[in-house]
Design a protein around this motif. Structure first.
Motif, short mmCIF file in Angstrom:
data_model
loop_
_atom_site.label_atom_id
_atom_site.label_comp_id
_atom_site.label_asym_id
_atom_site.label_seq_id
_atom_site.Cartn_x
_atom_site.Cartn_y
_atom_site.Cartn_z
N GLY A 43 -33.07 1.87 -13.17
CA GLY A 43 -32.25 0.93 -13.91
C GLY A 43 -32.63 0.73 -15.36
O GLY A 43 -31.93 0.02 -16.10
N TYR A 44 -33.74 1.34 -15.79
CA TYR A 44 -34.10 1.24 -17.20
C TYR A 44 -33.01 1.90 -18.05
O TYR A 44 -32.48 2.95 -17.70
CB TYR A 44 -35.40 1.99 -17.49
CG TYR A 44 -36.69 1.40 -16.97
CD1 TYR A 44 -37.64 0.89 -17.85
CD2 TYR A 44 -36.97 1.38 -15.60
CE1 TYR A 44 -38.85 0.39 -17.38
CE2 TYR A 44 -38.17 0.88 -15.13
CZ TYR A 44 -39.11 0.38 -16.02
OH TYR A 44 -40.30 -0.11 -15.56
N ARG A 45 -32.75 1.29 -19.19
CA ARG A 45 -31.81 1.89 -20.14
C ARG A 45 -32.42 1.93 -21.55
O ARG A 45 -31.69 2.00 -22.53
CB ARG A 45 -30.49 1.11 -20.14
CG ARG A 45 -29.69 1.25 -18.85
CD ARG A 45 -29.28 2.69 -18.59
NE ARG A 45 -28.50 2.88 -17.38
CZ ARG A 45 -29.01 3.23 -16.21
NH1 ARG A 45 -30.33 3.42 -16.08
NH2 ARG A 45 -28.23 3.39 -15.16
N HIS A 46 -33.71 1.92 -21.61
CA HIS A 46 -34.42 1.90 -22.89
C HIS A 46 -35.66 2.77 -22.74
O HIS A 46 -36.53 2.51 -21.92
CB HIS A 46 -34.81 0.44 -23.21
CG HIS A 46 -35.52 0.26 -24.51
ND1 HIS A 46 -35.88 -0.99 -24.98
CD2 HIS A 46 -35.97 1.13 -25.44
CE1 HIS A 46 -36.50 -0.87 -26.13
NE2 HIS A 46 -36.58 0.42 -26.43
N ILE A 47 -35.74 3.84 -23.54
CA ILE A 47 -36.85 4.79 -23.48
C ILE A 47 -37.48 4.87 -24.87
O ILE A 47 -36.79 5.07 -25.87
CB ILE A 47 -36.38 6.20 -23.04
CG1 ILE A 47 -35.54 6.11 -21.76
CG2 ILE A 47 -37.60 7.11 -22.86
CD1 ILE A 47 -36.26 5.59 -20.55
N ASP A 48 -38.81 4.74 -24.92
CA ASP A 48 -39.54 4.73 -26.19
C ASP A 48 -40.45 5.95 -26.28
O ASP A 48 -41.29 6.17 -25.40
CB ASP A 48 -40.38 3.45 -26.28
CG ASP A 48 -41.14 3.34 -27.58
OD1 ASP A 48 -40.60 2.78 -28.55
OD2 ASP A 48 -42.30 3.83 -27.65
#
Length: 284
Positions: A43-48
């Motif tokens: 469910g993550y929608r943010h990748i760094d």
């Protein structure tokens, strides 16, 4: 924040998901690809990521092949310290885009405030770097721009000359290190604070206080750290390559730390900084 779908809003109106997957020290190749895939499936929608992490290609591959529409995933990368400077920044950005294999990135950060060889003229050098960031942003190549590891005295001279103010400052922030001065400055200026190493690089996961508070909520010490970060108004970037831990790190929206528990956790701030001071000059 009530779920992974919730977002902070940057001052330009761009929405940034409230928890991101950190990829520092995640080896390039299948390890990284699988970690990013697991995060997106959870469910993550943010990748760094960052050039200095050496894994932009794998992050890009995972995003391109995950099956989730590109516009639903917020991707951040960072300018390598050695590539600061106006022309150098523009050239480095093209390499980042080639490595990621994406048409645009959602956010680009200046990774470190002072570049090697510029100890005396770092203010001017930083401004020339930022000028390139502004032009890339205005050209629509980047949806948001910001900095990382900048303290107040790094930000003030930059902001005096900038046309576009930094939208984010990514800092070492965790229960053991609060950085109260720069946190207050950024909140006053409307700069969103991202927290790297929100779980203290795992060094305090056996801390009796964190374990005790976690048991009260049926959560791990790591989950307590991520929840603490959110309640402080930070955007945590927990890092793991283990799919189960990746899921657990995001399972922090079904409990709320009491004010008393937050105050107890705050007493751990004497742990101090785990990474180098931002005035450290890196070769890369």
């Amino acid at each position: 924040m009530d779920s992974l779908k919730d977002c902070y809003t940057l001052y330009n109106g761009v929405k940034i998901p409230c928890v991101g997957l950190g990829t520092y020290l995640t080896d390039d190749g299948e390890t990284c690809v699988n970690a990013v895939r697991a995060a997106i499936e959870a469910g993550y929608r943010h990748i760094d990521t960052a050039v200095a992490y050496g894994n932009e290609a794998s992050v890009g591959k995972a995003i391109r092949e995950c099956g989730v529409p590109r516009e639903e995933i917020f991707v951040t990368s960072k300018l390598r310290n050695v590539n600061q400077g106006y022309e150098e920044t523009k050239a480095a950005f093209e390499v980042t885009m080639e490595q990621l294999g994406l048409d645009y990135i959602d956010m680009y950060l200046v990774h470190w405030p002072i570049a090697r060889g510029h100890k005396l003229d770092w203010k001017e050098h930083s401004y020339q770097t930022w000028r390139a960031f502004e032009e890339l942003y205005e050209a629509g190549r980047i949806r948001a721009i910001g900095v990382s590891n900048f303290l107040t005295y790094h930000l003030e001279p930059l902001m005096e000359r900038a046309k576009i103010m930094p939208m984010v400052n990514q800092l070492e922030l965790h229960p053991g290190y609060h950085q109260d001065e720069i946190v207050a400055f950024c909140k006053e200026k409307g700069i969103v604070l991202e927290a790297w190493s929100p779980m203290m690089q795992g060094k305090q996961m056996q801390n009796p206080l964190l374990i005790e508070i976690g048991e009260k909520y049926g959560k791990s010490a790591a989950q307590v750290c991520v929840r603490w970060s959110l309640q402080k108004g930070f955007l945590p970037l927990p890092k793991s390559v283990n799919p189960e831990r990746i899921r657990q790190n995001a399972d922090v929206f079904d409990f709320v730390l009491t004010d008393e528990d937050v105050a107890k956790i705050d007493t751990l701030k004497s742990v101090g900084r785990l990474g180098p001071h931002p005035d450290t000059i890196y070769p890369d």
